[in-house]
Every structure is written in C-alpha cells, then in structure tokens.
Motif scaffolding. Structure first.
Motif, mmCIF file in Angstrom:
data_model
loop_
_atom_site.group_PDB
_atom_site.id
_atom_site.type_symbol
_atom_site.label_atom_id
_atom_site.label_comp_id
_atom_site.label_asym_id
_atom_site.label_seq_id
_atom_site.Cartn_x
_atom_site.Cartn_y
_atom_site.Cartn_z
ATOM 1 N N VAL A 98 0.907 -1.068 -0.020
ATOM 2 C CA VAL A 98 -0.088 -0.009 0.082
ATOM 3 C C VAL A 98 0.796 1.330 -0.079
ATOM 4 C CG1 VAL A 98 -1.810 1.259 1.346
ATOM 5 C CG2 VAL A 98 -1.978 -1.136 1.222
ATOM 6 N N VAL A 99 0.388 2.223 -0.739
ATOM 7 C CA VAL A 99 1.182 3.463 -0.726
ATOM 8 C C VAL A 99 0.568 4.537 -0.675
ATOM 9 C CG1 VAL A 99 2.756 5.009 -2.314
ATOM 10 C CG2 VAL A 99 2.967 2.505 -2.576
ATOM 11 N N ILE A 100 0.345 5.315 0.539
ATOM 12 C CA ILE A 100 -0.436 6.499 0.923
ATOM 13 C C ILE A 100 0.111 7.783 0.153
ATOM 14 C CG2 ILE A 100 -1.338 7.743 2.296
ATOM 15 C CD1 ILE A 100 -2.376 4.822 2.705
ATOM 16 N N ASP A 101 -0.821 8.234 -0.748
ATOM 17 C CA ASP A 101 -0.467 9.217 -1.745
ATOM 18 C C ASP A 101 -1.632 10.538 -1.313
ATOM 19 O OD1 ASP A 101 0.862 10.668 -3.610
ATOM 20 O OD2 ASP A 101 0.308 9.811 -5.147
ATOM 21 N N VAL A 102 -1.345 11.802 -2.125
ATOM 22 C CA VAL A 102 -2.303 12.831 -1.654
ATOM 23 C C VAL A 102 -2.516 13.392 -3.124
ATOM 24 C CG1 VAL A 102 -0.685 14.574 -1.207
ATOM 25 C CG2 VAL A 102 -2.940 14.741 -0.327
ATOM 26 N N VAL A 103 -3.841 13.765 -3.462
ATOM 27 C CA VAL A 103 -4.198 14.363 -4.674
ATOM 28 C C VAL A 103 -5.041 15.382 -4.319
ATOM 29 C CG1 VAL A 103 -4.080 12.215 -5.943
ATOM 30 C CG2 VAL A 103 -5.982 12.600 -5.223
ATOM 31 N N PRO A 104 -5.299 16.239 -5.371
ATOM 32 C CA PRO A 104 -5.951 17.598 -5.189
ATOM 33 C C PRO A 104 -7.396 17.038 -5.012
ATOM 34 C CG PRO A 104 -4.597 17.972 -6.848
ATOM 35 C CD PRO A 104 -4.345 16.554 -6.429
ATOM 36 N N GLY A 105 -8.628 17.665 -4.446
ATOM 37 C CA GLY A 105 -9.920 17.209 -4.539
ATOM 38 C C GLY A 105 -10.227 17.195 -3.002
ATOM 39 N N ARG A 106 -11.467 16.829 -2.816
ATOM 40 C CA ARG A 106 -12.274 16.647 -1.529
ATOM 41 C C ARG A 106 -12.743 15.341 -1.478
ATOM 42 N NH1 ARG A 106 -14.893 20.169 2.721
ATOM 43 N NH2 ARG A 106 -16.164 18.885 3.525
ATOM 44 N N GLY A 107 -12.358 14.468 -0.663
ATOM 45 C CA GLY A 107 -12.784 13.228 -0.535
ATOM 46 C C GLY A 107 -13.921 13.005 0.208
ATOM 47 N N GLY A 108 -14.669 12.022 0.137
ATOM 48 C CA GLY A 108 -15.898 11.774 1.105
ATOM 49 C C GLY A 108 -15.400 11.119 2.374
ATOM 50 N N GLY A 109 -16.701 11.155 3.211
ATOM 51 C CA GLY A 109 -16.248 10.450 4.283
ATOM 52 C C GLY A 109 -15.918 11.623 5.728
ATOM 53 N N SER A 111 -12.509 12.013 6.685
ATOM 54 C CA SER A 111 -11.277 11.988 6.895
ATOM 55 C C SER A 111 -10.749 13.625 7.205
ATOM 56 C CB SER A 111 -10.694 11.476 5.537
ATOM 57 O OG SER A 111 -9.145 11.150 5.908
ATOM 58 N N ILE A 112 -9.786 13.416 8.015
ATOM 59 C CA ILE A 112 -9.496 14.955 8.771
ATOM 60 C C ILE A 112 -8.776 15.733 7.737
ATOM 61 C CG2 ILE A 112 -7.097 14.367 9.423
ATOM 62 C CD1 ILE A 112 -8.080 15.607 12.190
ATOM 63 N N GLU A 113 -8.460 15.218 6.688
ATOM 64 C CA GLU A 113 -7.829 16.337 5.497
ATOM 65 C C GLU A 113 -8.780 17.116 4.528
ATOM 66 O OE1 GLU A 113 -8.395 12.881 2.848
ATOM 67 O OE2 GLU A 113 -7.961 13.146 5.162
ATOM 68 N N ALA A 114 -10.249 16.495 4.829
ATOM 69 C CA ALA A 114 -11.156 17.040 3.990
ATOM 70 C C ALA A 114 -11.112 18.390 3.808
ATOM 71 C CB ALA A 114 -12.724 16.371 4.377
ATOM 72 N N PRO A 115 -11.063 19.410 4.876
ATOM 73 C CA PRO A 115 -11.196 20.976 4.412
ATOM 74 C C PRO A 115 -9.779 21.440 3.782
ATOM 75 C CG PRO A 115 -11.509 20.279 6.900
ATOM 76 C CD PRO A 115 -11.169 19.301 6.096
ATOM 77 N N GLU A 116 -8.706 20.610 3.745
ATOM 78 C CA GLU A 116 -7.651 21.207 3.050
ATOM 79 C C GLU A 116 -7.760 21.306 1.550
ATOM 80 O OE1 GLU A 116 -5.019 21.984 5.292
ATOM 81 O OE2 GLU A 116 -6.385 21.628 6.585
ATOM 82 N N GLY A 117 -8.533 20.832 0.905
ATOM 83 C CA GLY A 117 -8.537 20.879 -0.614
ATOM 84 C C GLY A 117 -7.912 19.755 -1.160
ATOM 85 N N LEU A 118 -7.509 18.900 -0.254
ATOM 86 C CA LEU A 118 -6.697 17.765 -0.861
ATOM 87 C C LEU A 118 -7.250 16.333 -0.234
ATOM 88 C CD1 LEU A 118 -3.207 19.260 0.204
ATOM 89 C CD2 LEU A 118 -3.808 18.717 -2.241
#
Length: 175
Positions: A98-109, A111-118
């Motif tokens: 598993v490789v955890i990456d980050v991409v632009p956008g707003r995921g569902g659920g 998850s704490i990063e949702a307000p970051e635009g990533l």
C-alpha cells in the motif's frame, strides 16, 4: 526494494520482508501539518463502498480498531502514524504494498484532511513472489495482537518521493 521492482528479486533468506505500506513525501508533508493542528493521527483503510479506495485519517483513537483489523505499518511521520486495514480487506490485499499518496480534491467521509482541498489516496503495487514468501513468514499484527502489546517489526523508512518511486515502471525512460 528497488532491486526487486527492477526484475532482480532479492532472496527472502537474505533480506527482511519489505514494508507493507509506504507514504509519499507529499502525503507525509500534509500529515505533518495535520499532526501539528490535531495531534496524533491514525489511518484506517476499509473495504467500504463509499470512498473505499481512500484511507480515512482520524485523530488517533477516534476510530475504534477491531480485533481482526490488521496494522500494516506505523508510518514514520512525526510521532508515528498507525495504518490499519480491515481484516477482510487485508485478506484481499495482502499481496499488495500500500502506498499512501495525496491528490487535489475533496474526498468523501470523515477523513481529517477534507477541508484542505486535498485527499489521501491509496495506491499499490503487487509484491514479488520472494517478497510474498518473506511476508508469509512474518504474520501481520492484528488489533487483538496490538491490544496485547505486539507491534510490527521495524522495516526502515516508509517514505518515498513519489508513488512511482515505490516501484518504477520497467523500460520507461526517466522512471
């Protein structure tokens, strides 16, 4: 690890098992910023229907880990970030790094990063036969094991520059 990806598998007797999980530099940078703001964090990768390919990032302890959940790694970011996966999902993905990456956008659920635009995103690569044999000799740590004090063995750094660095594509110039 780079040798095994390039088509020259390392002997399972010579090398310890590879890390079951890695994190890209960009994802680690975001995770550090979130730790500064929210304190210790954790990931959980479920097999759910909604955003099931996205790892959910929570304040550590806000998600209750089940006895059958599997600890893939404690990512060496900040004070350490446990990466859990549901037991049934692990059964389906145990052959995959598993490789955890980050991409632009707003995921569902939630998850704490949702307000970051990533949003965090799970990528992966299949382990080689030798890596699978080495991993089979080292059972994963479950939630029940963790509650009894078991921890995964150290596997070195979990940090990779980019997702492609986890396993370069063969025969591609510059990869």
């Amino acid at each position: 690890m780079a040798d095994s990806c390039a088509g020259n598998p390392l002997s399972a007797q010579q090398e310890p098992p590879p890390p079951r999980a890695l994190i890209t530099a960009a994802a680690a940078d975001l995770l550090r910023r979130l730790q500064d703001r929210h304190g210790p964090l954790m990931f959980h990768q479920s097999g759910g229907c909604c955003d099931g390919s996205s790892p959910m990032c929570y304040p550590d302890g806000d998600f209750i880990v089940g006895d059958r959940d599997v600890l893939l790694a404690i990512l060496d970011v900040g004070t350490g970030v446990p990466l859990w996966i549901s037991g049934p999902q692990f059964d389906a993905w145990k052959h995959t790094q598993v490789v955890i990456d980050v991409v632009p956008g707003r995921g569902g659920g939630f998850s704490i990063e949702a307000p970051e635009g990533l949003r965090f995103l799970t990528r992966g690569r299949a382990f080689t036969d030798d890596e699978n044999r080495a991993l089979a000799a080292q059972p994963p740590v479950t939630g029940a094991d963790y509650a009894r004090g078991a921890r995964p063995p150290a596997t070195g750094s979990h940090l990779v520059g980019n997702a492609i660095d986890a396993c370069p594509i063969p025969n591609v110039p510059g990869a």
